[in-house]
Design a protein around this motif. Structure first.
Motif, PDB file in Angstrom:
ATOM      1  N   PHE A 115      -4.564  26.582  35.336  1.00 45.80           N
ATOM      2  CA  PHE A 115      -4.244  25.170  35.123  1.00 45.80           C
ATOM      3  C   PHE A 115      -2.738  24.942  35.130  1.00 45.80           C
ATOM      4  O   PHE A 115      -2.237  23.966  35.698  1.00 45.80           O
ATOM      5  CB  PHE A 115      -4.850  24.695  33.800  1.00 45.80           C
ATOM      6  CG  PHE A 115      -4.718  23.221  33.566  1.00 45.80           C
ATOM      7  CD1 PHE A 115      -5.493  22.312  34.278  1.00 45.80           C
ATOM      8  CD2 PHE A 115      -3.821  22.729  32.626  1.00 45.80           C
ATOM      9  CE1 PHE A 115      -5.379  20.950  34.069  1.00 45.80           C
ATOM     10  CE2 PHE A 115      -3.697  21.364  32.405  1.00 45.80           C
ATOM     11  CZ  PHE A 115      -4.477  20.474  33.135  1.00 45.80           C
ATOM     12  N   ALA A 116      -1.997  25.853  34.486  1.00 47.57           N
ATOM     13  CA  ALA A 116      -0.539  25.743  34.468  1.00 47.57           C
ATOM     14  C   ALA A 116       0.038  25.829  35.877  1.00 47.57           C
ATOM     15  O   ALA A 116       0.975  25.103  36.234  1.00 47.57           O
ATOM     16  CB  ALA A 116       0.064  26.837  33.580  1.00 47.57           C
TER      17      ALA A 116
ATOM     18  N   LEU B 221       5.103  32.621  39.678  1.00 50.00           N
ATOM     19  CA  LEU B 221       5.384  33.628  38.652  1.00 50.00           C
ATOM     20  C   LEU B 221       4.385  33.543  37.493  1.00 50.00           C
ATOM     21  O   LEU B 221       4.070  34.562  36.870  1.00 50.00           O
ATOM     22  CB  LEU B 221       6.803  33.457  38.127  1.00 50.00           C
ATOM     23  CG  LEU B 221       7.931  33.861  39.084  1.00 50.00           C
ATOM     24  CD1 LEU B 221       9.282  33.520  38.478  1.00 50.00           C
ATOM     25  CD2 LEU B 221       7.859  35.348  39.417  1.00 50.00           C
ATOM     26  N   THR B 222       3.876  32.341  37.228  1.00 52.94           N
ATOM     27  CA  THR B 222       2.895  32.173  36.152  1.00 52.94           C
ATOM     28  C   THR B 222       1.639  33.007  36.423  1.00 52.94           C
ATOM     29  O   THR B 222       1.007  33.505  35.485  1.00 52.94           O
ATOM     30  CB  THR B 222       2.523  30.684  35.993  1.00 52.94           C
ATOM     31  OG1 THR B 222       3.697  29.946  35.662  1.00 52.94           O
ATOM     32  CG2 THR B 222       1.493  30.482  34.896  1.00 52.94           C
TER      33      THR B 222
ATOM     34  N   MET C 137      10.757  28.414  29.219  1.00 48.10           N
ATOM     35  CA  MET C 137      10.344  27.457  30.237  1.00 48.10           C
ATOM     36  C   MET C 137       9.231  26.554  29.721  1.00 48.10           C
ATOM     37  O   MET C 137       9.240  25.346  29.964  1.00 48.10           O
ATOM     38  CB  MET C 137       9.880  28.190  31.496  1.00 48.10           C
ATOM     39  CG  MET C 137      10.993  28.870  32.276  1.00 48.10           C
ATOM     40  SD  MET C 137      12.393  27.755  32.599  1.00 48.10           S
ATOM     41  CE  MET C 137      11.601  26.396  33.437  1.00 48.10           C
ATOM     42  N   SER C 138       8.279  27.112  29.009  1.00 44.35           N
ATOM     43  CA  SER C 138       7.212  26.298  28.433  1.00 44.35           C
ATOM     44  C   SER C 138       7.780  25.237  27.502  1.00 44.35           C
ATOM     45  O   SER C 138       7.344  24.076  27.516  1.00 44.35           O
ATOM     46  CB  SER C 138       6.229  27.192  27.668  1.00 44.35           C
ATOM     47  OG  SER C 138       5.286  26.426  26.949  1.00 44.35           O
ATOM     48  N   THR C 139       8.789  25.622  26.736  1.00 45.43           N
ATOM     49  CA  THR C 139       9.399  24.696  25.777  1.00 45.43           C
ATOM     50  C   THR C 139      10.113  23.552  26.475  1.00 45.43           C
ATOM     51  O   THR C 139       9.885  22.370  26.165  1.00 45.43           O
ATOM     52  CB  THR C 139      10.387  25.446  24.867  1.00 45.43           C
ATOM     53  OG1 THR C 139       9.692  26.474  24.148  1.00 45.43           O
ATOM     54  CG2 THR C 139      11.042  24.490  23.886  1.00 45.43           C
TER      55      THR C 139
ATOM     56  N   TRP D 171       1.435  20.758  31.884  1.00 47.61           N
ATOM     57  CA  TRP D 171       1.962  22.014  32.433  1.00 47.61           C
ATOM     58  C   TRP D 171       2.593  22.853  31.315  1.00 47.61           C
ATOM     59  O   TRP D 171       2.271  24.038  31.152  1.00 47.61           O
ATOM     60  CB  TRP D 171       2.984  21.688  33.522  1.00 47.61           C
ATOM     61  CG  TRP D 171       3.699  22.874  34.120  1.00 47.61           C
ATOM     62  CD1 TRP D 171       3.335  24.188  34.045  1.00 47.61           C
ATOM     63  CD2 TRP D 171       4.917  22.845  34.885  1.00 47.61           C
ATOM     64  NE1 TRP D 171       4.242  24.982  34.715  1.00 47.61           N
ATOM     65  CE2 TRP D 171       5.219  24.191  35.233  1.00 47.61           C
ATOM     66  CE3 TRP D 171       5.768  21.823  35.308  1.00 47.61           C
ATOM     67  CZ2 TRP D 171       6.351  24.513  35.990  1.00 47.61           C
ATOM     68  CZ3 TRP D 171       6.889  22.156  36.056  1.00 47.61           C
ATOM     69  CH2 TRP D 171       7.173  23.486  36.397  1.00 47.61           C
ATOM     70  N   GLY D 172       3.480  22.254  30.538  1.00 48.33           N
ATOM     71  CA  GLY D 172       4.161  22.994  29.485  1.00 48.33           C
ATOM     72  C   GLY D 172       3.216  23.508  28.426  1.00 48.33           C
ATOM     73  O   GLY D 172       3.328  24.655  27.968  1.00 48.33           O
ATOM     74  N   ILE D 173       2.245  22.676  28.016  1.00 48.22           N
ATOM     75  CA  ILE D 173       1.302  23.088  26.975  1.00 48.22           C
ATOM     76  C   ILE D 173       0.396  24.209  27.470  1.00 48.22           C
ATOM     77  O   ILE D 173       0.186  25.211  26.771  1.00 48.22           O
ATOM     78  CB  ILE D 173       0.464  21.882  26.511  1.00 48.22           C
ATOM     79  CG1 ILE D 173       1.366  20.849  25.814  1.00 48.22           C
ATOM     80  CG2 ILE D 173      -0.653  22.328  25.577  1.00 48.22           C
ATOM     81  CD1 ILE D 173       0.669  19.557  25.471  1.00 48.22           C
ATOM     82  N   SER D 174      -0.142  24.066  28.678  1.00 47.76           N
ATOM     83  CA  SER D 174      -1.038  25.096  29.211  1.00 47.76           C
ATOM     84  C   SER D 174      -0.287  26.399  29.453  1.00 47.76           C
ATOM     85  O   SER D 174      -0.838  27.489  29.239  1.00 47.76           O
ATOM     86  CB  SER D 174      -1.702  24.612  30.503  1.00 47.76           C
ATOM     87  OG  SER D 174      -0.735  24.248  31.479  1.00 47.76           O
ATOM     88  N   LEU D 175       0.971  26.306  29.873  1.00 42.95           N
ATOM     89  CA  LEU D 175       1.779  27.519  30.051  1.00 42.95           C
ATOM     90  C   LEU D 175       1.988  28.212  28.718  1.00 42.95           C
ATOM     91  O   LEU D 175       1.895  29.443  28.624  1.00 42.95           O
ATOM     92  CB  LEU D 175       3.116  27.161  30.689  1.00 42.95           C
ATOM     93  CG  LEU D 175       4.110  28.312  30.880  1.00 42.95           C
ATOM     94  CD1 LEU D 175       3.505  29.414  31.741  1.00 42.95           C
ATOM     95  CD2 LEU D 175       5.416  27.799  31.501  1.00 42.95           C
ATOM     96  N   GLY D 176       2.239  27.447  27.668  1.00 43.37           N
ATOM     97  CA  GLY D 176       2.409  28.036  26.349  1.00 43.37           C
ATOM     98  C   GLY D 176       1.162  28.768  25.879  1.00 43.37           C
ATOM     99  O   GLY D 176       1.238  29.872  25.321  1.00 43.37           O
TER     100      GLY D 176
END
Length: 350
Positions: free
Chosen positions: A197-198, A248-249, A284-286, A325-330
């Motif tokens: 998803f991210a 990269l994710t 990056m997530s932050t 994006w940021g939340i799912s990456l976290g």
């Protein structure tokens, strides 16, 4: 009986790996310094970084664009003083269970406020401009936001360490006898879907920017942004940062996110240190989450009042993907950590 923290104090552990022991003191020191700054501003000192002293605040999505020094100065001073006392109390394990709940709540409020409320989209703007060697927008207000983010991470680490302390869990890994061995397999499935998803959420902004770099007016009629020789490099780099970040994710769920691939030359085949992935991914997530949080309300309001049309949506709508994006990456990073953390070097639990 007072809870005991389960940390091995052996000297062979680095200062960083012993973070549960010193983050409380760091939070107290940070709070004291920023509280003194608030007092300085309230007493007439220069450099108050919010409100009318920040002409770009509203444009960059700041939640503090209307904060004046008469209110902000004393609030910062009081919050800093209280934070100093709370941080020391947490470190010394003062008070009853009720007091500890208050201390923990205060720590998390400080962390969330400093990371997600104080900063605005200038954080990601200046990060992106680093790749363009453009530093003109880096000023005291941005430096203040970075300082607050650092303080937020310190307070967050202090809250985690304190919560583990009160639960008789290992300060470094959070495991106790009830949780040992229960997390790695359980996180594999949900971590994979949050990772995918991210990656998807990272693509819209990059696709629009690459289209502009190629001269395709996707979502805009502004000729200065499409095919302009001066902007081609800028749009290509900005788009590449998002799409490259999405690629990269995928490493969070791939073998090359654990073992250096063949093209890494002398590192090929060696295990990637977990911090080598976690630190940049968390940062990056932050900053992605901050940007999405600050710009999304403005963009939604513009969509409602008709300011966004078929002729300019490309400049705004892709930012709506940044918050998810940021939340799912976290969350994907958390899953990566839980899968890779292995046996704790401090408590020995797996």
């Amino acid at each position: 009986m007072e809870p005991k923290i389960n940390i091995n104090n052996s000297t062979h552990f680095s200062w960083l790996s012993c973070w549960p022991q010193w983050t409380g003191y760091a939070a107290a020191l940070w709070s004291l310094l920023y509280g003194l700054l608030g007092l300085y501003w309230f007493l007439g000192g220069n450099g108050f970084p919010f409100g009318k002293n920040d002409s770009r605040a509203e444009m960059m999505g700041s939640f503090l664009s209307n904060l004046n020094v008469d209110v902000g100065g004393p609030v910062i001073a009081i919050a800093g003083l209280v934070g100093t006392v709370v941080a020391i109390a947490m470190k010394m394990t003062w008070g009853s269970r009720f007091h500890r709940a208050i201390f923990l709540s205060y720590a998390w409020i400080m962390s969330v406020t400093l990371i997600f409320i104080v900063p605005d989209s200038r954080i990601v703007q200046n990060f992106a401009y680093l790749f363009l060697l453009h530093f003109d927008l880096l000023d005291w207000r941005v430096i203040n936001q970075v300082f607050c983010i650092v303080g937020g991470f310190i307070w967050g680490a202090s809250a985690i360490a304190y919560f583990r302390l009160t639960q008789n869990a290992c300060g470094n890994c959070g495991r106790n006898d009830a949780t040992e061995g229960s997390s790695a397999k359980a996180t594999a499935k949900w971590g994979k879907w949050f990772t995918y998803f991210a990656v998807i959420m990272a693509l819209p902004y990059g696709i629009v920017r690459w289209a502009w770099a190629l001269g395709i007016p996707l979502g805009t009629n502004d000729s200065s942004m499409v095919g302009n020789e001066d902007n081609v490099r800028v749009e290509a780099i900005l788009g590449g940062l998002c799409i490259g970040g999405g690629v990269l994710t995928l490493g969070l769920i791939q073998r090359w996110g654990v073992i250096f691939p063949w093209w890494c030359f002398f590192l090929a085949g060696k295990q990637i240190p977990i911090w080598f992935v976690m630190v940049p991914a968390m940062l990056m997530s932050t900053i992605i989450t901050i940007t999405g949080l600050k710009l999304s309300p403005q963009i939604i309001f513009m969509m409602v009042n008709g300011s966004i049309t078929n002729e300019n949506w490309g400049q705004f709508v892709p930012f709506l993907f940044w918050l998810p994006w940021g939340i799912s990456l976290g969350i994907a990073i958390l899953a990566y950590y839980l899968k890779r953390r292995g046996r704790c070097k401090h408590c020995g639990k797996l």
